[in-house]
Write a protein that holds these residues in place. Structure first.
Motif, PDB file in Angstrom:
ATOM      1  N   ALA A   1       0.835  -1.205   0.000  1.00 30.50           N
ATOM      2  CA  ALA A   1       0.000   0.000   0.000  1.00 30.50           C
ATOM      3  C   ALA A   1       0.871   1.257   0.000  1.00 30.50           C
ATOM      4  N   GLN A   2       1.922   1.240   0.822  1.00 31.10           N
ATOM      5  CA  GLN A   2       2.808   2.404   0.920  1.00 31.10           C
ATOM      6  C   GLN A   2       3.530   2.620  -0.410  1.00 31.10           C
ATOM      7  N   LYS A   3       3.991   1.502  -0.978  1.00 36.91           N
ATOM      8  CA  LYS A   3       4.720   1.585  -2.256  1.00 36.91           C
ATOM      9  C   LYS A   3       3.806   2.182  -3.331  1.00 36.91           C
ATOM     10  N   LEU A   4       2.567   1.723  -3.339  1.00 32.73           N
ATOM     11  CA  LEU A   4       1.628   2.193  -4.353  1.00 32.73           C
ATOM     12  C   LEU A   4       1.315   3.683  -4.170  1.00 32.73           C
ATOM     13  N   ALA A   5       1.133   4.077  -2.892  1.00 35.75           N
ATOM     14  CA  ALA A   5       0.819   5.486  -2.622  1.00 35.75           C
ATOM     15  C   ALA A   5       1.979   6.401  -3.055  1.00 35.75           C
ATOM     16  N   GLN A   6       3.205   5.881  -2.915  1.00 36.06           N
ATOM     17  CA  GLN A   6       4.362   6.680  -3.350  1.00 36.06           C
ATOM     18  C   GLN A   6       4.455   6.752  -4.867  1.00 36.06           C
ATOM     19  N   THR A   7       4.214   5.606  -5.520  1.00 39.37           N
ATOM     20  CA  THR A   7       4.338   5.566  -6.983  1.00 39.37           C
ATOM     21  C   THR A   7       3.236   6.380  -7.649  1.00 39.37           C
ATOM     22  N   PHE A   8       2.027   6.286  -7.096  1.00 38.48           N
ATOM     23  CA  PHE A   8       0.869   6.953  -7.704  1.00 38.48           C
ATOM     24  C   PHE A   8       0.205   7.872  -6.675  1.00 38.48           C
ATOM     25  N   PRO A   9       0.786   9.057  -6.424  1.00 38.64           N
ATOM     26  CA  PRO A   9       0.222   9.935  -5.385  1.00 38.64           C
ATOM     27  C   PRO A   9      -1.201  10.394  -5.701  1.00 38.64           C
ATOM     28  N   PHE A  10      -1.623  10.265  -6.956  1.00 40.31           N
ATOM     29  CA  PHE A  10      -2.986  10.694  -7.305  1.00 40.31           C
ATOM     30  C   PHE A  10      -4.048   9.672  -6.914  1.00 40.31           C
ATOM     31  N   VAL A  11      -3.624   8.490  -6.412  1.00 38.12           N
ATOM     32  CA  VAL A  11      -4.612   7.521  -5.908  1.00 38.12           C
ATOM     33  C   VAL A  11      -5.174   8.049  -4.588  1.00 38.12           C
ATOM     34  N   ASP A  12      -6.519   8.058  -4.443  1.00 34.73           N
ATOM     35  CA  ASP A  12      -7.154   8.673  -3.271  1.00 34.73           C
ATOM     36  C   ASP A  12      -7.318   7.719  -2.100  1.00 34.73           C
ATOM     37  N   ILE A  13      -7.712   6.454  -2.405  1.00 33.41           N
ATOM     38  CA  ILE A  13      -7.900   5.519  -1.286  1.00 33.41           C
ATOM     39  C   ILE A  13      -7.275   4.165  -1.599  1.00 33.41           C
ATOM     40  N   ILE A  14      -6.712   3.571  -0.571  1.00 34.17           N
ATOM     41  CA  ILE A  14      -6.143   2.227  -0.689  1.00 34.17           C
ATOM     42  C   ILE A  14      -6.682   1.423   0.489  1.00 34.17           C
ATOM     43  N   PHE A  15      -7.325   0.319   0.180  1.00 37.60           N
ATOM     44  CA  PHE A  15      -7.826  -0.536   1.264  1.00 37.60           C
ATOM     45  C   PHE A  15      -7.689  -1.998   0.859  1.00 37.60           C
ATOM     46  N   GLY A  16      -7.993  -2.901   1.800  1.00 35.05           N
ATOM     47  CA  GLY A  16      -7.693  -4.312   1.569  1.00 35.05           C
ATOM     48  C   GLY A  16      -8.937  -5.168   1.387  1.00 35.05           C
ATOM     49  N   THR A  17      -8.768  -6.464   1.588  1.00 35.48           N
ATOM     50  CA  THR A  17      -9.875  -7.400   1.370  1.00 35.48           C
ATOM     51  C   THR A  17     -10.781  -7.523   2.597  1.00 35.48           C
ATOM     52  N   HIS A  18     -10.296  -7.021   3.761  1.00 35.89           N
ATOM     53  CA  HIS A  18     -11.051  -7.254   4.994  1.00 35.89           C
ATOM     54  C   HIS A  18     -11.943  -6.080   5.399  1.00 35.89           C
ATOM     55  N   ASN A  19     -11.887  -4.982   4.659  1.00 40.76           N
ATOM     56  CA  ASN A  19     -12.708  -3.833   5.071  1.00 40.76           C
ATOM     57  C   ASN A  19     -13.455  -3.152   3.919  1.00 40.76           C
ATOM     58  N   LEU A  20     -13.988  -3.970   3.018  1.00 37.38           N
ATOM     59  CA  LEU A  20     -14.790  -3.430   1.904  1.00 37.38           C
ATOM     60  C   LEU A  20     -15.936  -2.579   2.427  1.00 37.38           C
ATOM     61  N   ASN A  21     -16.487  -3.025   3.553  1.00 38.85           N
ATOM     62  CA  ASN A  21     -17.676  -2.354   4.082  1.00 38.85           C
ATOM     63  C   ASN A  21     -17.398  -0.925   4.562  1.00 38.85           C
ATOM     64  N   GLU A  22     -16.121  -0.558   4.666  1.00 35.86           N
ATOM     65  CA  GLU A  22     -15.781   0.808   5.094  1.00 35.86           C
ATOM     66  C   GLU A  22     -15.686   1.784   3.924  1.00 35.86           C
ATOM     67  N   LEU A  23     -16.031   1.312   2.745  1.00 37.53           N
ATOM     68  CA  LEU A  23     -15.890   2.149   1.551  1.00 37.53           C
ATOM     69  C   LEU A  23     -16.536   3.542   1.680  1.00 37.53           C
ATOM     70  N   PRO A  24     -17.775   3.654   2.198  1.00 37.03           N
ATOM     71  CA  PRO A  24     -18.372   5.004   2.296  1.00 37.03           C
ATOM     72  C   PRO A  24     -17.522   5.947   3.159  1.00 37.03           C
ATOM     73  N   LYS A  25     -17.049   5.429   4.274  1.00 33.46           N
ATOM     74  CA  LYS A  25     -16.223   6.242   5.171  1.00 33.46           C
ATOM     75  C   LYS A  25     -14.923   6.659   4.471  1.00 33.46           C
ATOM     76  N   LEU A  26     -14.317   5.718   3.752  1.00 33.16           N
ATOM     77  CA  LEU A  26     -13.044   6.010   3.075  1.00 33.16           C
ATOM     78  C   LEU A  26     -13.238   7.064   1.987  1.00 33.16           C
ATOM     79  N   ILE A  27     -14.357   6.987   1.280  1.00 30.82           N
ATOM     80  CA  ILE A  27     -14.628   7.984   0.234  1.00 30.82           C
ATOM     81  C   ILE A  27     -14.784   9.370   0.876  1.00 30.82           C
ATOM     82  N   ASP A  28     -15.513   9.432   1.985  1.00 31.81           N
ATOM     83  CA  ASP A  28     -15.672  10.720   2.696  1.00 31.81           C
ATOM     84  C   ASP A  28     -14.329  11.278   3.136  1.00 31.81           C
ATOM     85  N   GLU A  29     -13.502  10.384   3.705  1.00 29.64           N
ATOM     86  CA  GLU A  29     -12.191  10.835   4.164  1.00 29.64           C
ATOM     87  C   GLU A  29     -11.349  11.339   3.001  1.00 29.64           C
ATOM     88  N   ALA A  30     -11.430  10.629   1.882  1.00 30.45           N
ATOM     89  CA  ALA A  30     -10.626  11.021   0.709  1.00 30.45           C
ATOM     90  C   ALA A  30     -11.048  12.394   0.201  1.00 30.45           C
TER      91      ALA A  30
END
Ligand code: 5AD
Ligand code: SF4
Length: 443
Positions: free
Chosen positions: A91-120
């Motif tokens: 995740a860290q590597k990806l955020a550094q390579t592509f700083p324009f990516v807004d959210i990075i999350f994993g397989t265990h917290n799909l259900n947090e998507l609304p919160k992550l979008i708000d935070e982004a």
């Protein structure tokens, strides 16, 4: 004002496809509408796979191409999720390579998507939120399913097997079975909504229930689902040969709706390599299992996964793989060249075999399996097969397509009113990858 739109690009297996259906459900609930067109999307998600290196490289290439869209529409939310993000440091590597990516999350917290979008929306930086493992699975997640006929239902998450080449147990976590009641209720609801085919998903469905106190094993679950009115077909994937019980073979034989189709990955035909892969069966044990299945279910359609060029695989080992393929007579085989996954035990093994040799082995394997598949399909010439109609064919002839119980694709003249129906089709023109036929009868 036009409603907001989203799209999801999915890599990898059916489990990932189904996770994307869950994220699509969440976004639909938030008022977003699905679009195929990235240029008009307000949210673009990449659901990634890391089983082989090739899948990862494709993800990198395709995320890179989104930068211009972000310049046109600075409000665009780009999210990257899935198995690849669960790898350490990724995740860290990806955020550094592509700083324009807004959210990075994993397989265990799909259900947090609304919160992550708000935070982004509120942050200039990439919002990264990766969880290790979440046993408190949220059963209430909405699902926006891609098909109206055929539905995936997860029966268990994760994998405890640690095959030495495989990254899945590290990114998907430990086995966790859903409760049988929850599965039955979901399938009943799907039947009420008109779904005809259910495919049960798990990395190793044969160990269903072993982590739970319910005393319901996978064969019992199949018998419970077989009684549900409205469902016509039940399939499941994937089965580990070491855990496939006699009870399951009998359930497949006895249940009316369980298709006589089995995906039974062998991975290698060499007992020596199987030991190094930590697969817990031998060449002979696997072949005996196949014989037992065929003796009980003579019309079984078998498919498999095979890895060529595992570290230390010799010509002799590879000949054993070809031998198993000849003897098992698979309907279909998914074949891969071994891909080194860092963090797995096999990544530490010497791998002296040159790439060209692995490529040549793969080609021999593909040629052998193609000949077997073609011959098996030829044998269906003139036969009448039962087909569940899924939708328009992709063959460009305005035809419909569906599948046989053995999971073979059948194209035929017909109209959209047949979608979701079981029909009989006379096979008139079998080829290697699909069968063409003539509609005989609608059930
Ligand atoms: N290299 C090549 N193929 C792999 N698979 C899993 N891990 C690897 C790897 N490191 C294949 C296996 C599995 C399928 C989903 O992917 O055959 O069954
Ligand atoms: Fe990977 Fe083996 Fe688990 Fe399948 S059973 S997901 S190959 S570790």
């Amino acid at each position: 004002m036009d409603s907001k739109k989203f799209t999801i690009v999915t890599y990898g297996c059916q489990m990932n496809e189904h996770d994307s259906e869950k994220m699509a459900g969440i976004l639909s609930d938030m008022g977003y509408e699905w679009t195929e067109d990235k240029a008009e999307a307000d949210v673009i998600l990449f659901n990634t796979c890391c089983v082989r290196e090739h899948a990862e490289q494709r993800v990198y290439g395709n995320i890179g191409m989104l930068k211009p869209l972000k310049q046109v529409n600075p409000d665009l939310i780009i999210g990257v999720c899935g198995c690849m993000m669960q790898q350490e440091g990724m995740a860290q590597k990806l955020a550094q390579t592509f700083p324009f990516v807004d959210i990075i999350f994993g397989t265990h917290n799909l259900n947090e998507l609304p919160k992550l979008i708000d935070e982004a929306k509120a942050s200039k930086f990439t919002v990264v939120d990766i969880h290790e493992q979440d046993h408190e699975f949220d059963e209430s997640m909405p699902i926006r399913r891609a098909s109206k006929v055929s539905a995936w239902v997860t029966v268990m998450y994760g994998c405890n097997n640690f095959c030495t080449y495989c990254i899945v147990p590290y990114v998907r976590g430990r086995e966790h079975s859903r409760r049988a009641d929850d599965i039955v209720n979901e399938v009943k609801e799907l039947a009420d909504q008109g779904y005809k085919e259910i495919t049960l998903l798990g990395q190793n469905v044969n160990s269903y229930g072993k982590d739970s106190d319910e005393k319901v094993e996978f064969a019992d679950l199949l018998r419970m689902l077989d009684d549900i009115e409205g469902v016509e077909r039940i399939r499941f994937t994937t089965s580990h040969p070491k855990d496939l019980s006699d009870n399951l073979i009998y359930a497949m034989r006895d249940c009316k709706k369980v298709c006589h189709q089995l995906h039974l990955p062998v991975q290698s035909g060499s007992t020596r390599i199987l030991r190094r892969m930590n697969r817990h069966y031998t060449k002979e044990g696997y072949l005996e299992l196949v014989e037992k299945i065929k003796a009980n279910i003579p019309d079984i359609a078998l498919s498999t996964d095979i890895i060529v060029g595992f570290p230390g695989e010799t010509d002799e080992d590879f000949e054993d793989t070809l031998d198993v393929v000849r003897r098992a007579q698979y309907d279909l085989a998914y074949t891969f060249i071994y891909s080194k996954r860092s963090g797995t035990p096999a990544a530490k093994l010497e791998d002296p075999t040159p790439r060209e040799i692995k490529q040549q082995r793969l080609q021999r394997l593909i040629d052998l399996q193609t000949a077997i598949t073609r011959e098996k399909n030829q044998r269906l010439n003139g036969a009448v097969v039962e087909v569940l109609v899924e939708g328009p064919s992709r063959n460009g002839k305005g035809q419909m397509m569906g599948r046989t119980a053995g999971n073979k694709v059948v194209n035929f003249e017909g109209d959209a009113s047949l979608i979701g129906k079981l029909v009989d089709v006379l096979i008139t023109e079998p080829s290697t990858w699909f069968l063409n036929g003539r509609l005989m009868n609608v059930k």
